[in-house]
Structure formats: C-alpha cells, structure tokens
Design a protein around this motif. Sequence first.
Motif, PDB file in Angstrom:
ATOM      1  N   TRP A 125      42.498 -28.073  35.424  1.00  0.00           N
ATOM      2  CA  TRP A 125      42.186 -27.133  36.546  1.00  0.00           C
ATOM      3  C   TRP A 125      42.571 -27.689  37.915  1.00  0.00           C
ATOM      4  N   LYS A 126      42.997 -29.125  37.823  1.00  0.00           N
ATOM      5  CA  LYS A 126      43.275 -29.543  39.129  1.00  0.00           C
ATOM      6  C   LYS A 126      42.065 -29.483  40.120  1.00  0.00           C
ATOM      7  N   MET A 127      42.256 -29.375  41.665  1.00  0.00           N
ATOM      8  CA  MET A 127      40.989 -29.379  42.379  1.00  0.00           C
ATOM      9  C   MET A 127      40.838 -27.955  42.508  1.00  0.00           C
ATOM     10  N   ASN A 128      40.489 -27.298  41.469  1.00  0.00           N
ATOM     11  CA  ASN A 128      39.667 -25.972  41.306  1.00  0.00           C
ATOM     12  C   ASN A 128      38.553 -25.871  40.704  1.00  0.00           C
ATOM     13  N   GLY A 129      37.624 -25.025  40.821  1.00  0.00           N
ATOM     14  CA  GLY A 129      36.522 -24.941  40.232  1.00  0.00           C
ATOM     15  C   GLY A 129      35.275 -25.422  40.751  1.00  0.00           C
ATOM     16  N   LEU A 130      34.303 -24.398  40.742  1.00  0.00           N
ATOM     17  CA  LEU A 130      32.936 -24.635  41.138  1.00  0.00           C
ATOM     18  C   LEU A 130      32.033 -24.413  40.286  1.00  0.00           C
ATOM     19  N   ARG A 131      30.606 -24.455  40.409  1.00  0.00           N
ATOM     20  CA  ARG A 131      29.947 -24.250  39.265  1.00  0.00           C
ATOM     21  C   ARG A 131      29.793 -22.680  38.501  1.00  0.00           C
ATOM     22  N   GLY A 132      29.895 -22.003  39.640  1.00  0.00           N
ATOM     23  CA  GLY A 132      30.391 -20.463  39.166  1.00  0.00           C
ATOM     24  C   GLY A 132      31.390 -20.129  38.563  1.00  0.00           C
ATOM     25  N   ASP A 133      32.195 -20.826  38.335  1.00  0.00           N
ATOM     26  CA  ASP A 133      33.487 -20.743  37.604  1.00  0.00           C
ATOM     27  C   ASP A 133      33.386 -21.118  35.896  1.00  0.00           C
ATOM     28  N   LEU A 134      32.227 -21.798  35.761  1.00  0.00           N
ATOM     29  CA  LEU A 134      32.141 -22.290  34.258  1.00  0.00           C
ATOM     30  C   LEU A 134      31.951 -21.076  33.323  1.00  0.00           C
ATOM     31  N   ALA A 135      31.464 -19.630  33.905  1.00  0.00           N
ATOM     32  CA  ALA A 135      31.472 -18.546  33.166  1.00  0.00           C
ATOM     33  C   ALA A 135      32.745 -18.207  32.521  1.00  0.00           C
ATOM     34  N   THR A 136      33.951 -18.747  33.162  1.00  0.00           N
ATOM     35  CA  THR A 136      35.327 -18.687  32.466  1.00  0.00           C
ATOM     36  C   THR A 136      35.237 -19.259  31.080  1.00  0.00           C
ATOM     37  N   LEU A 137      34.673 -20.732  31.220  1.00  0.00           N
ATOM     38  CA  LEU A 137      34.650 -21.566  29.926  1.00  0.00           C
ATOM     39  C   LEU A 137      33.641 -20.635  28.749  1.00  0.00           C
ATOM     40  N   LYS A 138      32.548 -20.182  29.297  1.00  0.00           N
ATOM     41  CA  LYS A 138      31.546 -19.743  28.349  1.00  0.00           C
ATOM     42  C   LYS A 138      32.356 -18.622  27.800  1.00  0.00           C
ATOM     43  N   THR A 139      33.173 -17.561  28.356  1.00  0.00           N
ATOM     44  CA  THR A 139      33.768 -16.650  27.882  1.00  0.00           C
ATOM     45  C   THR A 139      34.900 -17.314  26.960  1.00  0.00           C
ATOM     46  N   LEU A 140      35.661 -18.215  27.209  1.00  0.00           N
ATOM     47  CA  LEU A 140      36.761 -18.829  26.295  1.00  0.00           C
ATOM     48  C   LEU A 140      35.932 -19.260  25.005  1.00  0.00           C
ATOM     49  N   ALA A 141      34.726 -20.127  25.099  1.00  0.00           N
ATOM     50  CA  ALA A 141      33.894 -20.589  23.832  1.00  0.00           C
ATOM     51  C   ALA A 141      33.667 -19.343  23.092  1.00  0.00           C
ATOM     52  N   ASN A 142      33.253 -18.128  23.759  1.00  0.00           N
ATOM     53  CA  ASN A 142      32.892 -16.877  22.805  1.00  0.00           C
ATOM     54  C   ASN A 142      34.261 -16.830  21.894  1.00  0.00           C
ATOM     55  N   ALA A 143      35.390 -16.605  22.509  1.00  0.00           N
ATOM     56  CA  ALA A 143      36.381 -16.184  21.895  1.00  0.00           C
ATOM     57  C   ALA A 143      37.285 -17.230  20.937  1.00  0.00           C
ATOM     58  N   HIS A 144      36.972 -18.524  21.386  1.00  0.00           N
ATOM     59  CA  HIS A 144      37.582 -19.743  20.565  1.00  0.00           C
ATOM     60  C   HIS A 144      36.921 -20.964  20.345  1.00  0.00           C
ATOM     61  N   GLY A 145      35.503 -20.565  20.106  1.00  0.00           N
ATOM     62  CA  GLY A 145      34.476 -21.857  19.745  1.00  0.00           C
ATOM     63  C   GLY A 145      35.019 -22.412  18.580  1.00  0.00           C
TER      64      GLY A 145
END
Length: 243
Positions: free
Chosen positions: A10-30
Amino acid sequence: MPRKIAAGNWKMNGLRGDLATLKTLANAHGDAGVDILICPPATLISACADLPFQIGGQDCHAEASGAHTGDISAQMLADAGATAVITGHSERRADHGETDAIVAAKSMAAYAAGLVAVICIGETLTEREAGTTLDVIDGQLAGSVPDGATASNTVIAYEPVWAIGTGKVPTLDQIAEVHAHIRARLTARFADGAAFSLLYGGSVKGSNAADIFGVPHVDGALVGGASLKADDFSPIITALQNA
Ligand code: PEP
C-alpha cells in the motif's frame, strides 16, 4: 514447492476508513488457497490483525531498538501483528539511499524477529538498456540476500524499477529470463533454493496477471497501485488461484 503469494504494497496510502477494502477482499478471498499478504502503512498493522490475511510491514530498521527517531524495528512490526516485511524496495533504495548491505542487515533483523523478509531486487531502465540486467540481479542477490535465507524466511520479489507505477511491463520473455536466472542462483547457493517463492512486481493488473502467472518460476506478484482497491486486487488474486 514454492508457495503462491499475492502481495499488496500500500506504500504511503491508507487510513482507517480504507480498511473496508480489506473486509471486501476477505469476503471474496478469505479461503483463497494462495497466500495473501497485505503490507499497509505501519499505522494500520494492528487494525488488520483480525483479517484472514498475512500482514506485513514495508520496511524495518536493522536494529531491534534504540535511538532512531521515526524508524520502526522488525520486532515492533511483529508485536503489532505482522508476519512479514518488505526489504529493499526500490523506493527505499532510491529515496533513502539503501545499499545492498543495508537491505541484508534489515532482512537479518526480520529473521531475528521471526518475520519473513520479502527482499526486492530489480534493474533500472538505464541498466536494462545497457544490457546489464542479469549482472545487476546477481549483485543484488549476492549483497541483499543474507546467508541465513531459507525458503521459509525469505521471498524474492523481482521488480524492474522502470515498471513500478509506470504502466510499463516487461515482456513475458524478459520476466521469464530474469526469474529463471534468480531460481538458478538461489538453487546454486541454498539447499532449498528451488522452494523460495519468486514474485514479479511492476504494474501488475487484472488484465495482465494471468499471463504473468503463466511464466515459469513466477510464484505470485508484489502489487502496488492495484492492491489499493478490492475491485482491482481481487482479479489478480483470482488469476493466481487459477494459475
Ligand atoms: C510496488 O510498489 O512494489 C509495485 C510493484 O507497484 P505497482 O504495482 O504500482 O507498479
């Protein structure tokens, strides 16, 4: 057999609000059947602890602790929940003057903290055009990869500097040549060299991932820009699952 790994930097990108991205990925690829490694900024590592992914840092100091304002140690990354750390990314080598010796020291610090070191190597455009790519790779492998490396504690990421964040991708033949060369060097140097995971990195997208994963000795990808959005990273993970 090398493990298949889809790694996101992610380099120098990402705030707490962006963790939703990872929850979406977890649902698809857990339960993807491949290793998924997310390297968010250090501020988000502990917030990622409950996700069904491996979590990594993007850099660490060579020392375990001490008077190094603003730096972070491998031990701290592990304490926050990381199981891996990127070392020697070309942006660190260029922006922070990291030499092969520094990268090797950081990788050894990773081992001491129980982290997998994802050691990045790759040539600049000038070096490619000068025909010295394999010499550069040899020098970086010799200088950046510690003697204590094993297939369990080390992943090698081949990232041509000119392909990072540029949309330019080497030909499949160029990727194949370098990956076969890296494999040969690792096999000659380490007893388990055939089992190291070798990642390609540099402008990997859903549209080119399947072709890249079809190249011999490409065991996955280290992905920058396309790892920031679930819609972009998900097809890359799927391509790796299908490879
Ligand atoms: C990277 O930063 O390691 C990388 C490969 O970036 P990108 O995918 O954006 O080219």
